[in-house]
Design a protein around this motif. Structure first.
Motif, PDB file in Angstrom:
ATOM      1  N   ARG A 238     -17.129  12.101  50.565  1.00 42.38           N
ATOM      2  CA  ARG A 238     -17.961  12.998  49.766  1.00 42.38           C
ATOM      3  C   ARG A 238     -17.539  12.909  48.304  1.00 42.38           C
ATOM      4  N   PRO A 239     -18.465  12.625  47.407  1.00 40.70           N
ATOM      5  CA  PRO A 239     -18.060  12.494  46.006  1.00 40.70           C
ATOM      6  C   PRO A 239     -17.684  13.852  45.409  1.00 40.70           C
ATOM      7  N   ALA A 240     -16.831  13.815  44.391  1.00 40.78           N
ATOM      8  CA  ALA A 240     -16.439  15.049  43.714  1.00 40.78           C
ATOM      9  C   ALA A 240     -17.652  15.638  43.012  1.00 40.78           C
ATOM     10  N   ALA A 241     -17.834  16.943  43.166  1.00 44.12           N
ATOM     11  CA  ALA A 241     -18.958  17.601  42.511  1.00 44.12           C
ATOM     12  C   ALA A 241     -18.470  18.577  41.450  1.00 44.12           C
ATOM     13  N   ALA A 242     -17.324  18.263  40.823  1.00 42.84           N
ATOM     14  CA  ALA A 242     -16.780  19.111  39.767  1.00 42.84           C
ATOM     15  C   ALA A 242     -17.819  19.223  38.651  1.00 42.84           C
ATOM     16  N   GLN A 243     -17.935  20.417  38.069  1.00 46.50           N
ATOM     17  CA  GLN A 243     -18.931  20.651  37.038  1.00 46.50           C
ATOM     18  C   GLN A 243     -18.325  20.748  35.647  1.00 46.50           C
ATOM     19  N   HIS A 244     -17.093  21.264  35.565  1.00 43.74           N
ATOM     20  CA  HIS A 244     -16.494  21.475  34.255  1.00 43.74           C
ATOM     21  C   HIS A 244     -15.936  20.154  33.707  1.00 43.74           C
TER      22      HIS A 244
ATOM     23  N   GLU B 253     -12.884  26.537  36.577  1.00 46.53           N
ATOM     24  CA  GLU B 253     -13.702  26.160  37.731  1.00 46.53           C
ATOM     25  C   GLU B 253     -12.989  26.542  39.013  1.00 46.53           C
ATOM     26  N   SER B 254     -13.737  26.929  40.028  1.00 41.83           N
ATOM     27  CA  SER B 254     -13.146  27.158  41.336  1.00 41.83           C
ATOM     28  C   SER B 254     -14.181  26.844  42.404  1.00 41.83           C
ATOM     29  N   GLY B 255     -13.684  26.456  43.560  1.00 41.18           N
ATOM     30  CA  GLY B 255     -14.593  26.116  44.655  1.00 41.18           C
ATOM     31  C   GLY B 255     -13.820  25.514  45.799  1.00 41.18           C
ATOM     32  N   THR B 256     -14.507  25.062  46.832  1.00 42.75           N
ATOM     33  CA  THR B 256     -13.787  24.417  47.929  1.00 42.75           C
ATOM     34  C   THR B 256     -13.263  23.076  47.438  1.00 42.75           C
ATOM     35  N   THR B 257     -12.093  22.702  47.950  1.00 41.45           N
ATOM     36  CA  THR B 257     -11.482  21.440  47.542  1.00 41.45           C
ATOM     37  C   THR B 257     -12.423  20.279  47.836  1.00 41.45           C
ATOM     38  N   GLU B 258     -13.071  20.389  48.987  1.00 42.96           N
ATOM     39  CA  GLU B 258     -13.960  19.308  49.398  1.00 42.96           C
ATOM     40  C   GLU B 258     -15.107  19.117  48.411  1.00 42.96           C
ATOM     41  N   GLU B 259     -15.642  20.238  47.934  1.00 46.70           N
ATOM     42  CA  GLU B 259     -16.776  20.126  47.011  1.00 46.70           C
ATOM     43  C   GLU B 259     -16.323  19.721  45.598  1.00 46.70           C
ATOM     44  N   VAL B 260     -15.244  20.368  45.114  1.00 48.90           N
ATOM     45  CA  VAL B 260     -14.841  20.120  43.726  1.00 48.90           C
ATOM     46  C   VAL B 260     -14.205  18.736  43.574  1.00 48.90           C
ATOM     47  N   LEU B 261     -13.268  18.404  44.479  1.00 40.47           N
ATOM     48  CA  LEU B 261     -12.537  17.141  44.326  1.00 40.47           C
ATOM     49  C   LEU B 261     -13.137  16.002  45.137  1.00 40.47           C
ATOM     50  N   GLY B 262     -13.973  16.347  46.113  1.00 40.81           N
ATOM     51  CA  GLY B 262     -14.507  15.316  46.993  1.00 40.81           C
ATOM     52  C   GLY B 262     -13.477  14.933  48.025  1.00 40.81           C
ATOM     53  N   ARG B 263     -13.931  14.568  49.200  1.00 46.35           N
ATOM     54  CA  ARG B 263     -12.995  14.199  50.242  1.00 46.35           C
ATOM     55  C   ARG B 263     -13.764  13.471  51.335  1.00 46.35           C
ATOM     56  N   ARG B 264     -13.107  12.518  51.948  1.00 51.30           N
ATOM     57  CA  ARG B 264     -13.698  11.763  53.065  1.00 51.30           C
ATOM     58  C   ARG B 264     -15.123  11.307  52.751  1.00 51.30           C
TER      59      ARG B 264
END
Lengths: 328, 358
Positions: free
Chosen positions: A246-252, A233-244
């Motif tokens: 924003r919930p984590a949206a990791a898919q794998h 998996e790869s993506g922006t840290t904010e999207e994959v891990l969530g931050r501030r």
């Protein structure tokens, strides 16, 4: 053009009569001024990938496919002489436990001076000496401590000195392999804050390799998750891990398990199940998804066919049969 | 003893019984240097705490803060300079010889490094049976065998018959740590001291080990002294947390309260780096606690934390912080506090523990 462009790279290790593919057709990019985090557990190939960029793999390892270009120049197949001109001046590295790599019987300022003069034999002693103090100040070591021996420094300060040394020849890319692993939490936070500010003030690009999601989360813009030699998996840290908020949206499922395994002081006070089993043996060919044996959601197709990478949202890619495009 | 965060009571857990009472424990080492200039290293400097039956107390702090020295003293692998370590009605600090050996059965230890702590040439069975032989437990080898198999099963090393024959190199890091747990549990200890039991393991293996330890507490009523540098891990597993700085407990209380309403500036600093709160609004990593922990040979006068304390600066450098060593005092509940608790449970060694922080 990306600063670093890794395209379809595989790294093989010769072991006895067989071989083991530690990195299997991995592609990734680091843009100018970007911080990329590579995360995964021990044995996932993240360190081999980091070593492949400056061509510093051990003697029994080789790059068996792909290309690595840095600032537009192809590194695979480059002569050792040309590589030596690029190392430190274009790409520098801070290894795991690097703070123990300082020469114990030489003062710290001399060791950094050596790094400068080794790459520029005509360097003016006075200019180089001033540069040493400037570098130490940059990493937060007072000039008064420059003449110390390594044992007079704490672990965190030694790691700062190593970072100062890595920056001696003004590289555009710094590869940091587990730069904070052996340090205390406060020193860890100090080193991460330092890397972050260097990136912002000096325009340094960063490829940070770590098993520690919170360290990656703190410094990196983008994240690449590796499992058993492949990018899952790869993506922006904010999207994959969530931050501030924003919930984590990791898919794998592997990324999700990694996130769940990290206790989060802001989250629920409950322990994740953890992963059972082990990563697969990489010395034998694998059919299907490499994570299938440890995956709770594995289906029949997972054991038969390796999942292709799916773009779930712009810039966010996951290699899982279950991944679905995110609705914006 | 408090029962604020008493776990689900399952008969074996009695929070009114203390399995360990540590009182004013100090461990000083002779410093280096010429004798006139020699300074004592005060690794542990007046530490007191209790652990109730079935309770998990976490000692949290950075390396060199003295948390491992406290553990080694409780095991009596070190002789404390002063203080009492009460367990089973005896003071471990003064026990010797056979009496000490007998007392040690009640307390077992799990170390950080499962790769170094196991003998590579010993099978799992030989490793786990060893403490039984040393302490002459189990009348026959048959009895010992069944005790070992029970312990392996308890540690989720299944099937025990097969894993008993394995050697450490055949096992993963998580499995090795389970072997270490089995060889502690085979003694059926009242108290287990776990020194960074998961920090050498991959993240995916950590949760399993922590779960196992909590499960053993629930089933057998085992108490733990859990030593970690990771506040988040402490918060996950512990009933209470004691934060250690430079040889002293600077804050102690129920785990959720330490995390939600920290009263000591050092605890707040640890929390901010553990929770990622030091990331600013624009994503930039903001300043963290400056400087390094001073050496235990050179403890600052007054409050030992004041040279690095953000609150000290914020309050305009009050003289009391430089002159007076703060004792642990009760932290008053905030008006907004979500916790209903008996007084005295949450304590902090800060002159300004009860000031509202900004």
């Amino acid at each position: 053009m990306s600063l670093l462009d890794i395209e379809d790279v595989s790294v093989d290790y010769r072991i006895g009569s067989g071989s083991l593919r530690a990195v299997d057709h991995v592609s990734l990019r680091v843009e100018q001024g970007e911080a990329l985090g590579i995360v995964g557990e021990s044995g996932c190939g993240k360190t081999s990938l980091g070593l492949a960029v400056p061509m510093l793999l051990p003697a029994n390892a080789s790059i068996s496919s792909g290309s690595i270009s840095l600032g537009g120049r192809e590194l695979v197949g480059m002569s050792e002489r040309e590589l030596n001109q690029l190392r430190w001046t274009e790409v520098a590295f801070v290894f795991q436990g690097a703070m123990n790599a300082l020469n114990p019987v030489q003062r710290v300022d001399r060791q950094i001076l050596e790094a400068i003069t080794a790459h520029d034999s005509h360097a003016d002693r006075e200019v180089a000496g001033a540069r040493v103090l400037e570098l130490l100040e940059l990493v937060g070591i007072a000039a008064a401590r420059a003449k110390s021996y390594p044992h007079e420094f704490s672990g965190g300060m030694r790691q700062r000195a190593m970072i100062a040394m890595a920056l001696a020849c003004r590289p555009s890319l710094l590869i940091a392999d587990e730069p904070t692993t052996a340090l205390d939490v406060i020193s860890q936070a100090q080193i991460l804050a330092l890397l972050d500010s260097l990136r912002r003030s000096e325009g340094l690009s960063l490829m940070m390799i770590s098993h520690d999601l919170s360290a990656i989360k703190r410094v990196c813009d983008r994240i690449v998750v590796m499992y058993a030699g492949v990018v899952v998996e790869s993506g922006t840290t904010e999207e994959v891990l969530g931050r501030r908020g924003r919930p984590a949206a990791a898919q794998h499922p592997y990324t999700k398990a990694l996130i769940a395994a990290h206790p989060d002081l802001g989250g629920a006070r409950s322990l994740a199940q953890g992963l059972s089993g082990h990563p697969p043996d990489l010395s034998v060919p694998i059919t299907g998804c490499r994570f299938a044996d440890r995956c709770d959601s594995a289906m029949e197709i997972c054991r038969e066919q390796a999942p292709a990478s799916l773009s779930v949202s712009p810039g966010h890619v996951a290699a899982c049969h279950l991944a679905r495009r995110l609705v914006p | 003893m408090n029962d604020v965060s008493a776990p689900s009571v399952k008969g074996l857990i009695d929070s009114t019984i203390n399995v360990l009472e540590v009182r004013e424990l100090s461990v000083h080492f002779a410093g280096r240097g010429r004798w006139r200039h020699r300074r004592e290293v005060k690794a542990v400097d007046g530490v007191s705490f209790d652990i109730a039956q079935g309770e998990i107390l976490a000692l949290v702090g950075e390396s060199g803060c003295g948390k491992s020295t406290i553990a080694l003293s409780v095991m009596r692998l070190l002789v404390p300079t002063s203080g009492r370590i009460i367990s089973g009605g005896e003071d471990l600090a003064t026990l010797r010889g056979r009496a000490l050996r007998r007392a040690r059965r009640r307390i077992q230890m799990i170390f950080q490094d499962p790769f170094g702590s196991l003998n590579q040439r010993q099978s799992v069975y030989d490793t786990v049976v060893e403490p039984l032989i040393i302490h002459q437990l189990g009348a026959t080898s048959q009895e010992r065998r069944s005790m070992v198999m029970d312990a392996l099963d308890l540690a989720h090393l299944r099937p025990p018959e097969r894993l008993a024959e394995a050697y450490p190199h055949e096992l993963s890091g998580g499995q090795r740590q389970r072997v270490a747990i089995a060889s502690a549990m085979v003694m059926r200890p009242e108290l287990v001291i776990a020194d960074e039991p998961v920090s050498m393991l991959d993240v995916s293996a950590r949760a399993g080990i922590l779960r196992l330890m909590m499960d053993l507490r629930d089933r057998l009523g085992t108490s733990y002294l859990f030593i970690t540098h990771d506040l988040a891990v402490a918060w996950m597993v512990a009933d209470r947390i004691a934060v250690v700085y430079l040889g002293r407990i600077v804050e102690i209380g129920p785990a959720t309260q330490i995390v939600d309403e920290p009263a000591h500036p050092y605890t707040r600093a640890l929390l901010s780096v553990s929770s990622g709160e030091d990331i600013g609004a624009d994503g930039a990593v903001t300043d963290v606690l400056p400087g390094e922990t001073p050496s235990a040979a050179n403890v600052p006068p007054g409050c030992r934390f004041h040279p690095r304390c953000p609150l000290f600066v914020q309050l305009g450098e009050p003289a009391i912080c430089r002159s007076e060593d703060p004792a642990l005092r009760i932290v008053l509940a905030r008006r907004s506090s979500a916790y209903d608790r008996p007084p005295g449970v949450h304590q902090s060694a800060c002159h300004f523990a009860n000031e509202e922080s900004s």
